[in-house]
Design a protein around this motif. Sequence first.
Motif, PDB file in Angstrom:
ATOM      1  N   ARG A 694      41.033  23.051  35.898  1.00  0.00           N
ATOM      2  CA  ARG A 694      40.326  21.603  36.034  1.00  0.00           C
ATOM      3  C   ARG A 694      38.789  21.407  35.801  1.00  0.00           C
ATOM      4  N   PHE A 695      38.136  22.717  36.003  1.00  0.00           N
ATOM      5  CA  PHE A 695      36.699  22.843  35.730  1.00  0.00           C
ATOM      6  C   PHE A 695      36.488  23.187  34.141  1.00  0.00           C
ATOM      7  N   GLY A 696      37.552  23.435  33.492  1.00  0.00           N
ATOM      8  CA  GLY A 696      37.483  24.207  32.095  1.00  0.00           C
ATOM      9  C   GLY A 696      36.740  25.329  31.940  1.00  0.00           C
ATOM     10  N   LEU A 697      37.160  26.234  32.705  1.00  0.00           N
ATOM     11  CA  LEU A 697      36.708  27.354  32.886  1.00  0.00           C
ATOM     12  C   LEU A 697      37.612  28.441  32.645  1.00  0.00           C
ATOM     13  N   ALA A 698      37.444  29.883  32.390  1.00  0.00           N
ATOM     14  CA  ALA A 698      38.704  30.825  32.254  1.00  0.00           C
ATOM     15  C   ALA A 698      38.466  32.045  33.203  1.00  0.00           C
ATOM     16  N   GLU A 699      39.432  32.817  33.542  1.00  0.00           N
ATOM     17  CA  GLU A 699      39.234  33.900  34.036  1.00  0.00           C
ATOM     18  C   GLU A 699      38.256  34.972  33.281  1.00  0.00           C
ATOM     19  N   GLY A 700      37.599  35.544  34.275  1.00  0.00           N
ATOM     20  CA  GLY A 700      36.761  36.494  33.812  1.00  0.00           C
ATOM     21  C   GLY A 700      35.365  36.022  33.609  1.00  0.00           C
ATOM     22  N   GLN A 701      35.414  34.705  33.321  1.00  0.00           N
ATOM     23  CA  GLN A 701      34.116  33.986  32.679  1.00  0.00           C
ATOM     24  C   GLN A 701      33.120  34.139  34.075  1.00  0.00           C
ATOM     25  N   ALA A 702      31.737  34.098  33.633  1.00  0.00           N
ATOM     26  CA  ALA A 702      30.883  34.267  34.805  1.00  0.00           C
ATOM     27  C   ALA A 702      30.303  32.795  35.272  1.00  0.00           C
ATOM     28  N   VAL A 703      30.347  32.457  36.236  1.00  0.00           N
ATOM     29  CA  VAL A 703      30.004  30.914  36.802  1.00  0.00           C
ATOM     30  C   VAL A 703      28.784  30.953  37.770  1.00  0.00           C
ATOM     31  N   VAL A 713      16.613  21.698  49.304  1.00  0.00           N
ATOM     32  CA  VAL A 713      16.423  23.482  49.321  1.00  0.00           C
ATOM     33  C   VAL A 713      17.397  23.618  48.075  1.00  0.00           C
ATOM     34  N   GLU A 714      16.911  24.705  46.835  1.00  0.00           N
ATOM     35  CA  GLU A 714      18.066  24.822  45.827  1.00  0.00           C
ATOM     36  C   GLU A 714      18.824  26.275  46.295  1.00  0.00           C
ATOM     37  N   ARG A 715      20.123  26.214  46.472  1.00  0.00           N
ATOM     38  CA  ARG A 715      20.951  27.325  46.787  1.00  0.00           C
ATOM     39  C   ARG A 715      21.658  27.830  45.649  1.00  0.00           C
ATOM     40  N   LYS A 716      21.673  28.772  45.146  1.00  0.00           N
ATOM     41  CA  LYS A 716      22.753  29.206  43.933  1.00  0.00           C
ATOM     42  C   LYS A 716      22.971  30.665  43.897  1.00  0.00           C
ATOM     43  N   VAL A 717      24.211  31.036  43.639  1.00  0.00           N
ATOM     44  CA  VAL A 717      24.267  32.446  43.287  1.00  0.00           C
ATOM     45  C   VAL A 717      24.976  32.442  41.861  1.00  0.00           C
ATOM     46  N   ASP A 718      24.185  33.182  40.920  1.00  0.00           N
ATOM     47  CA  ASP A 718      24.687  33.217  39.610  1.00  0.00           C
ATOM     48  C   ASP A 718      25.234  34.471  39.207  1.00  0.00           C
ATOM     49  N   GLY A 719      26.225  34.382  37.979  1.00  0.00           N
ATOM     50  CA  GLY A 719      26.957  35.538  37.430  1.00  0.00           C
ATOM     51  C   GLY A 719      28.001  36.132  38.341  1.00  0.00           C
ATOM     52  N   LEU A 720      28.641  35.274  39.053  1.00  0.00           N
ATOM     53  CA  LEU A 720      30.059  35.477  39.620  1.00  0.00           C
ATOM     54  C   LEU A 720      30.992  35.700  38.620  1.00  0.00           C
ATOM     55  N   GLN A 721      32.028  36.525  38.416  1.00  0.00           N
ATOM     56  CA  GLN A 721      33.083  36.410  37.372  1.00  0.00           C
ATOM     57  C   GLN A 721      34.301  35.819  38.142  1.00  0.00           C
ATOM     58  N   ILE A 722      34.984  34.912  37.614  1.00  0.00           N
ATOM     59  CA  ILE A 722      36.115  34.351  38.070  1.00  0.00           C
ATOM     60  C   ILE A 722      37.375  35.326  37.882  1.00  0.00           C
ATOM     61  N   SER A 768      25.100  30.805  32.525  1.00  0.00           N
ATOM     62  CA  SER A 768      24.520  31.065  31.059  1.00  0.00           C
ATOM     63  C   SER A 768      24.524  32.669  30.894  1.00  0.00           C
ATOM     64  N   GLN A 769      24.759  33.328  32.280  1.00  0.00           N
ATOM     65  CA  GLN A 769      24.606  34.837  32.337  1.00  0.00           C
ATOM     66  C   GLN A 769      25.824  35.278  32.020  1.00  0.00           C
ATOM     67  N   MET A 770      25.864  36.507  31.514  1.00  0.00           N
ATOM     68  CA  MET A 770      27.162  37.026  31.044  1.00  0.00           C
ATOM     69  C   MET A 770      27.837  37.556  32.349  1.00  0.00           C
ATOM     70  N   ARG A 771      27.220  38.330  33.043  1.00  0.00           N
ATOM     71  CA  ARG A 771      27.572  39.103  34.174  1.00  0.00           C
ATOM     72  C   ARG A 771      26.554  39.317  34.991  1.00  0.00           C
TER      73      ARG A 771
END
Length: 779
Positions: A694-703, A713-722, A768-771
Amino acid sequence: MARTRKLGPDLEVKPNTDAAGGWGSVKSLVKSLGRDHVPFSGSRVLLKQNKTDGFMCVSCAWAKPADPRVFEFCENGAKATTWEITSKRVTPDFFADKTVSDLEKWDDHHLEAAGRLTHPMRWDRATDKYVPVEWETAFDEIGRELRALNPESAVFYTSGRASLETAFMYGLFARAYGNNNLPDSSNMCHETTSVALPESIGVPVGTCTLDDFSHTDCILFFGQNVGTSSPRMLHELQEAAKRGVPIITFNPLRERGLVEFVNPQSPGEMLIEPATRISSQYHQLKAGGDTAAIMGIAKVLLDLDEHAPPTGENSVLDTEFISEHTHGFEAFKAAAKATEWTQIESRSGLTRGALEATAAVYAHAKSVMFIYGMGLTQHKKGVETIQTLVNLALMRGNIGRPGAGICPVRGHSNVQGQRTVGITEKPEQVPADKLKQLFGIEMPKDKGFNTVEACEKIIDGRVRAIVLLGGNLVRAVPEHRLVEPAWRKLRLTVQILTKLNRTALVHGEISYILPCLGRIEIDQQESGPQAVSMEDSTGCMHGSRGQVKPASPHLLSEAKIVAELAKHAAPSRSTIPWDEWVSDYSKVRDAIAATYPDIFHDFNARLWKPGGFHRPIDARKRKWNTETGKANFIVPTSLSTDIDVAPDERDVVQLITLRSNGQFNTTVYSYDDRFRGIYGSRHVVLMHSNDIARFGLAEGQAVCLTTAVDDGVERKVDGLQIVEYDIPAGCIAGYFPECNPLLPLWHYAEKSKTPAAKSIPVRVAASSQMRPHKIPSSN
Ligand SMILES: Nc1nc2c(c(=O)[nH]1)N[C@H]1C(S)=C(S)[C@@H](COP(=O)(O)OP(=O)(O)OC[C@H]3O[C@@H](n4cnc5c(=O)[nH]c(N)nc54)[C@H](O)[C@@H]3O)O[C@H]1N2
Ligand SMILES: Nc1nc2c(c(=O)[nH]1)N[C@H]1C(S)=C(S)[C@@H](COP(=O)(O)OP(=O)(O)OC[C@H]3O[C@@H](n4cnc5c(=O)[nH]c(N)nc54)[C@H](O)[C@@H]3O)O[C@H]1N2
Ligand SMILES: [Mo]
């Protein structure tokens, strides 16, 4: 998706089809002994774990039987033991070539894996290093700093591991010093229980004991991951399942321990017997769907009752119990009947048929236990969910008879006990008259801060000093982005610790690490080696004696450190003979008995009985200490436990933060989560295949996850792999504490302020971060 996938250089997914326990547990134990460099004598210590003449496990709070098995420990208990008695050391030399800024690049695993702290250390501003300091110098300066503050601006946190003796002393210390600022780990954990149960049934703790497992006819199991979080309970569940007791589980994830179990302590069983199936029904509801599911079951019971003979053996409702012992049934009945199935199904994510299947079993079971964990407590409406669960129990009189009752599964090994002996920010829960009469302490009248409030006051600058008795608070709390920088502005940070962790690196202007003995170590004081005690999840007290040589001759016991802090920070504010208490802890137990005689009378004499002794729990005897004098049916105000999210925002999903099998809270033993089949990385997010598509993503991709609230307040965690996972669509899961930056501080359970860590509204986008950046370490 039952195949192995390599999703990057670190991450591998090998779906686990093995039962919990079994050879996997044995292999994991052998690995822990090697990793922590535990000498052979250390492995023998395991035989003393959870035994009357031994030590009580430093991992979870699950009950300990009076007639223990030869190996009365589980894989995770053994990991916790080897982690504490490791031969690795963090000495002054370790700190000599590392600045605190260097160490900040280390991750949670490597910081603790470096070993046991050996010397008291003080942060040196000029070099940005921790340097060794004499104990007396440390106590002098800490005492001086605390005395200079307005007592309201100091906070005394406790993680749930310290003993009854130390916790009691710590509570007295805070009150002698002049406040009730005693937040503890329970504020992030079962505080929801401590608020919900008194209103419903007049006790702050569960009503079950180990014995109930032998008499129960059915178990309803909500939101607790037994295979990882309290594995010794699998023995009780296995025995019940073998007797044919239905176990009905409600959990968004299919957790291995709730599916099947092989006793790893029974070689015969591992070789020849098939695994025992644990859950007879498994309902993968949506996160936060429990109130709706329970209302659905209640609704079916009411329907069944209308069509059944009104009294006698087959009656669905226990009308006698309801009229004699409860209050508010009619209102609850009306609310359940008025609740629409469409609402129940959409909120719970379960079908009417699934809930009818549960109700059919429940309606015929004589004695039923209700077991639950963080899956219920860590939601906005968690208090109501627990109260709705109690309603379900009350409908059939399932409290106050053998084999029945409410069984919250506590976390830390003495978290429940600390509350019992006075660790609380609520002054009304402490006998002020006793504190005055026995210890000459004038009880501070103002309510103190719980954990969320302490963080709020740190952020707004009103708190200036924090003392931590264990724990890793900076990592465990929500809102890292605001808490960390504010924490650095504190005047004084003091940590009583066994191992280095991130909180010690996020230090104030003056900062101390005070290293202490662990519970497994011999605690030698003037009158000889000392014992301590703790309360397990079922309200049972146990004694514990240290077994191994301390990690360093420079360590002090927690009790000694607390006594010295009290002497230096609050001199002449009590008549407590601190030194006498430290020289002989049985005197502290006498003081506990004098303060809380109903629970602790003859404390020293009763402590060493095999199996310990139980605190009285009035609800077990159907004595209801509530305002109505009865057990109360309380009507939930909402079926949705996650009121922060508009349900029509289709791009918002609910994030569940969880523990892996390779961690104990912020202590990360390894990057593997064997039961969930995830190896090599904790920087993952578990998603249903439909959501991935649904979100157009793939397993293993970093989100990148961002919190879907609009408060500036900006809250984010980057680079988690699906990782594609069997989890309801619309819910995703990630690990605690890595995902804590996403949790707003104000997103907590109503009434209890337990952070709602099981339902964080987030958006998922490609990264944008690979992992994730791999954290370097010289270890
Ligand atoms: N090995 C190990 N043991 C531990 C700990 C540890 O970290 N590691 N921590 C200790 C501590 S302090 C605590 S408090 C306990 C915690 O032990 P648990 O209570 O087991 O806590 P969690 O692992 O956070 O998650 C609980 C379960 O709730 C499920 N869940 C999530 N959301 C929902 C929901 O909305 N409804 C339902 N029904 N289920 C849901 C999750 O899938 C998960 O299986 O364990 C203690 N023991
Ligand atoms: N997002 C999210 N956040 C959560 C949770 C969640 O499920 N999701 N769970 C919450 C829960 S239930 C809890 S209980 C908290 C846990 O929060 P805390 O209790 O603050 O954290 P722990 O990770 O248990 O603390 C670990 C540290 O304790 C120290 N320690 C270990 N043994 C001893 C000892 O014997 N004595 C002393 N003095 N120190 C010792 C070690 O130095 C170690 O680094 O986190 C909460 N935070
Ligand atoms: Mo906990």
